[in-house]
Design a protein around this motif. Sequence first.
Motif, PDB file in Angstrom:
ATOM      1  N   MET A   1      38.659  13.984  62.079  1.00 45.04           N
ATOM      2  CA  MET A   1      37.443  14.796  62.187  1.00 45.04           C
ATOM      3  C   MET A   1      37.018  15.321  60.820  1.00 45.04           C
ATOM      4  N   SER A   2      35.723  15.572  60.680  1.00 46.22           N
ATOM      5  CA  SER A   2      35.181  16.099  59.425  1.00 46.22           C
ATOM      6  C   SER A   2      35.582  17.563  59.278  1.00 46.22           C
ATOM      7  N   ARG A   3      35.998  17.939  58.085  1.00 46.12           N
ATOM      8  CA  ARG A   3      36.393  19.326  57.809  1.00 46.12           C
ATOM      9  C   ARG A   3      35.388  20.001  56.892  1.00 46.12           C
ATOM     10  N   LYS A   4      35.291  21.327  57.006  1.00 47.12           N
ATOM     11  CA  LYS A   4      34.447  22.109  56.096  1.00 47.12           C
ATOM     12  C   LYS A   4      35.312  22.565  54.929  1.00 47.12           C
ATOM     13  N   ILE A   5      34.919  22.150  53.729  1.00 50.76           N
ATOM     14  CA  ILE A   5      35.758  22.355  52.541  1.00 50.76           C
ATOM     15  C   ILE A   5      34.954  23.010  51.424  1.00 50.76           C
ATOM     16  N   THR A   6      35.582  23.943  50.725  1.00 49.37           N
ATOM     17  CA  THR A   6      35.020  24.480  49.477  1.00 49.37           C
ATOM     18  C   THR A   6      35.927  24.051  48.336  1.00 49.37           C
ATOM     19  N   VAL A   7      35.323  23.548  47.259  1.00 49.87           N
ATOM     20  CA  VAL A   7      36.071  23.203  46.042  1.00 49.87           C
ATOM     21  C   VAL A   7      35.623  24.165  44.951  1.00 49.87           C
ATOM     22  N   ILE A   8      36.557  24.975  44.467  1.00 54.09           N
ATOM     23  CA  ILE A   8      36.227  25.981  43.451  1.00 54.09           C
ATOM     24  C   ILE A   8      36.571  25.445  42.070  1.00 54.09           C
ATOM     25  N   GLY A   9      35.523  25.334  41.220  1.00 52.74           N
ATOM     26  CA  GLY A   9      35.661  24.724  39.899  1.00 52.74           C
ATOM     27  C   GLY A   9      35.023  23.350  39.918  1.00 52.74           C
TER      28      GLY A   9
ATOM     29  N   LEU B   1      35.880  13.914  48.401  1.00 51.82           N
ATOM     30  CA  LEU B   1      36.107  14.418  49.763  1.00 51.82           C
ATOM     31  C   LEU B   1      34.844  14.323  50.606  1.00 51.82           C
ATOM     32  N   ALA B   2      33.684  14.523  49.959  1.00 51.54           N
ATOM     33  CA  ALA B   2      32.410  14.369  50.689  1.00 51.54           C
ATOM     34  C   ALA B   2      32.224  12.911  51.098  1.00 51.54           C
ATOM     35  N   ASP B   3      32.609  12.000  50.215  1.00 51.79           N
ATOM     36  CA  ASP B   3      32.479  10.572  50.511  1.00 51.79           C
ATOM     37  C   ASP B   3      33.401  10.145  51.659  1.00 51.79           C
ATOM     38  N   PHE B   4      34.477  10.902  51.844  1.00 52.27           N
ATOM     39  CA  PHE B   4      35.391  10.639  52.969  1.00 52.27           C
ATOM     40  C   PHE B   4      34.823  11.148  54.299  1.00 52.27           C
ATOM     41  N   GLY B   5      33.628  11.792  54.242  1.00 47.28           N
ATOM     42  CA  GLY B   5      32.993  12.252  55.478  1.00 47.28           C
ATOM     43  C   GLY B   5      33.126  13.735  55.738  1.00 47.28           C
ATOM     44  N   ASN B   6      33.776  14.479  54.825  1.00 46.71           N
ATOM     45  CA  ASN B   6      33.900  15.930  54.979  1.00 46.71           C
ATOM     46  C   ASN B   6      32.621  16.622  54.489  1.00 46.71           C
ATOM     47  N   HIS B   7      32.434  17.872  54.921  1.00 49.53           N
ATOM     48  CA  HIS B   7      31.316  18.680  54.419  1.00 49.53           C
ATOM     49  C   HIS B   7      31.850  19.590  53.329  1.00 49.53           C
ATOM     50  N   VAL B   8      31.340  19.394  52.119  1.00 50.17           N
ATOM     51  CA  VAL B   8      31.937  20.030  50.938  1.00 50.17           C
ATOM     52  C   VAL B   8      30.918  20.880  50.182  1.00 50.17           C
ATOM     53  N   ILE B   9      31.375  22.089  49.785  1.00 47.04           N
ATOM     54  CA  ILE B   9      30.578  22.939  48.882  1.00 47.04           C
ATOM     55  C   ILE B   9      31.349  23.042  47.571  1.00 47.04           C
ATOM     56  N   GLY B  10      30.718  22.605  46.482  1.00 43.65           N
ATOM     57  CA  GLY B  10      31.314  22.754  45.151  1.00 43.65           C
ATOM     58  C   GLY B  10      30.831  24.068  44.549  1.00 43.65           C
ATOM     59  N   VAL B  11      31.761  24.908  44.125  1.00 43.28           N
ATOM     60  CA  VAL B  11      31.401  26.246  43.655  1.00 43.28           C
ATOM     61  C   VAL B  11      31.792  26.433  42.194  1.00 43.28           C
TER      62      VAL B  11
ATOM     63  N   SER C   1      23.160  12.537  51.410  1.00 43.05           N
ATOM     64  CA  SER C   1      23.670  12.487  52.792  1.00 43.05           C
ATOM     65  C   SER C   1      23.742  13.877  53.419  1.00 43.05           C
ATOM     66  N   GLY C   2      23.691  14.920  52.556  1.00 43.92           N
ATOM     67  CA  GLY C   2      23.793  16.290  53.068  1.00 43.92           C
ATOM     68  C   GLY C   2      25.222  16.774  53.210  1.00 43.92           C
ATOM     69  N   ARG C   3      26.195  15.889  52.918  1.00 44.19           N
ATOM     70  CA  ARG C   3      27.606  16.295  53.046  1.00 44.19           C
ATOM     71  C   ARG C   3      28.096  17.107  51.847  1.00 44.19           C
TER      72      ARG C   3
ATOM     73  N   ILE D   1      33.578  30.387  50.808  1.00 47.01           N
ATOM     74  CA  ILE D   1      34.946  30.543  51.346  1.00 47.01           C
ATOM     75  C   ILE D   1      34.895  30.901  52.821  1.00 47.01           C
ATOM     76  N   GLN D   2      34.027  31.846  53.162  1.00 46.39           N
ATOM     77  CA  GLN D   2      33.941  32.291  54.562  1.00 46.39           C
ATOM     78  C   GLN D   2      33.524  31.166  55.497  1.00 46.39           C
ATOM     79  N   GLU D   3      32.674  30.258  54.994  1.00 51.09           N
ATOM     80  CA  GLU D   3      32.154  29.171  55.841  1.00 51.09           C
ATOM     81  C   GLU D   3      33.100  27.978  55.924  1.00 51.09           C
ATOM     82  N   SER D   4      34.162  27.975  55.115  1.00 54.12           N
ATOM     83  CA  SER D   4      35.045  26.795  55.049  1.00 54.12           C
ATOM     84  C   SER D   4      36.423  27.060  55.650  1.00 54.12           C
ATOM     85  N   GLU D   5      37.019  25.977  56.087  1.00 57.64           N
ATOM     86  CA  GLU D   5      38.374  26.041  56.657  1.00 57.64           C
ATOM     87  C   GLU D   5      39.418  25.728  55.581  1.00 57.64           C
ATOM     88  N   VAL D   6      39.003  24.910  54.601  1.00 56.13           N
ATOM     89  CA  VAL D   6      39.926  24.480  53.545  1.00 56.13           C
ATOM     90  C   VAL D   6      39.310  24.826  52.187  1.00 56.13           C
ATOM     91  N   ILE D   7      40.111  25.451  51.326  1.00 57.09           N
ATOM     92  CA  ILE D   7      39.641  25.840  49.989  1.00 57.09           C
ATOM     93  C   ILE D   7      40.493  25.128  48.950  1.00 57.09           C
TER      94      ILE D   7
END
Length: 433
Positions: A1-9, A21-31, A63-65, A76-82
């Motif tokens: 399943m797709s995970r919500k991820i934040t990458v800090i840095g 990780l976005a290319d793997f189908g996850n939803h990623v926010i780069g911060v 793609s919006g991912r 951080i609050q919106e993600s399950e994995v940091i």
Amino acid sequence: MSRKITVIGTGYVGLVVAVGLADFGNHVIGVDIDENKIENLKKGISPIYEPGIEEYLTRNLNSGRLKFSTEIDKAIQESEVIFIGVGTPPKENGEADLSYVFDVAETIANNLNDYKVVVVKSTVPVGTNRKIKEFIKEKSGTDNFDVVSNPEFLREGKAVYDFFHPDRVVIGYESEKSKEIMEDIYRSLYLIQTPFVWCNLETAEMIKYASNAFLATKITFINQIANLCEAVGADVHKVAKAMGMDGRISPKFLHPGPGYGGSCFPKDTKALVEIGRKNNVDMSLVKEVINANEKQKERMVEKLEKYMDLKDKKIGILGLAFKAETDDIRESPAITIINKLIEKGAKVIAHDPKAIENAKKIFGDKIDYVDNEYKAMNDADALMIITEWNEYRNLDLEMVKKLMKGNIILDTRNVLDRKKIKEMGFVYEGVGR
């Protein structure tokens, strides 16, 4: 399943991890705290030169991912994995500076609104992941999170390829829940049967340092063998080739040159020595690797001095990056070499296809910069090749001869055809030949 991820840095590690990780189908926010960098990333403009990165960046933004933001708390609050991908630069004593990592850990602690997996990608000394766990627990007052150590093994210039085709994925973990989530995130790599090494936090941390220290040792070893080859009349390339045919040794990293540089090997070898000191273990071999590597850089200038007094001589430099296919000049042999040349009174004219802007931050106006390799050799008394860019492998030697005032070529990467160069009347000096 797709995970919500934040990458800090969003440096080398963080950016490659975010797009991958976005290319793997996850939803990623780069911060990142750098607003200008984030604005450029939103437009698909990469802050680093890395082959393939902008193609993946654009694709995953479209793609919006993949999204980028300076709003770290919200991400951080919106993600399950940091994922923590901030820098750990060396302090004066060689120890890794963990201030950025713990700044991020504090921000995570302040935003633990639900269960999170905190994945440490940054290279940190053994024991740090456990300290991060205690630190977040103490600051947040909850243990509803897990810390995972997932060191990166990305080669600059090949980082995108390495992310999608790793030799192995190392994951230090403690709970089955965090293991399942990490398996989910990396499911695409499972499908291509990438080996996974599951271990405790300390083992994962040590694998990273041990790997980099061993590769640095291998480079230093072949450089010392190259120096001996010069003294006894042997050819280091034949020596390295024959060594590499032994399955126990392998041919990788047996390439003689001006010494290693970059963001990893210098920093990680020094940090490993410091970890050893703190644990009363003498890392004498790694200490000698560090010393020998510095001497190798200086040796390149000494090789040139065999032919001329450098005072008031014009030296053309080809290559400023620590290796080809990157604009990174951190700890590049070129820095030591150029500083030595300046110290000896030489005038330096330098070219690099990608690293000139970064070099200006270090040298300022102490040297001249040109936008074409042939301009660097115009009226030069000697020419030095320091980085193995492909365009330097096939120089027009007739043009070189016409442009240069002198006839000395010091090829620190052994990229040129020695026989051909000598036939044209140049004095050629390589490494270990």
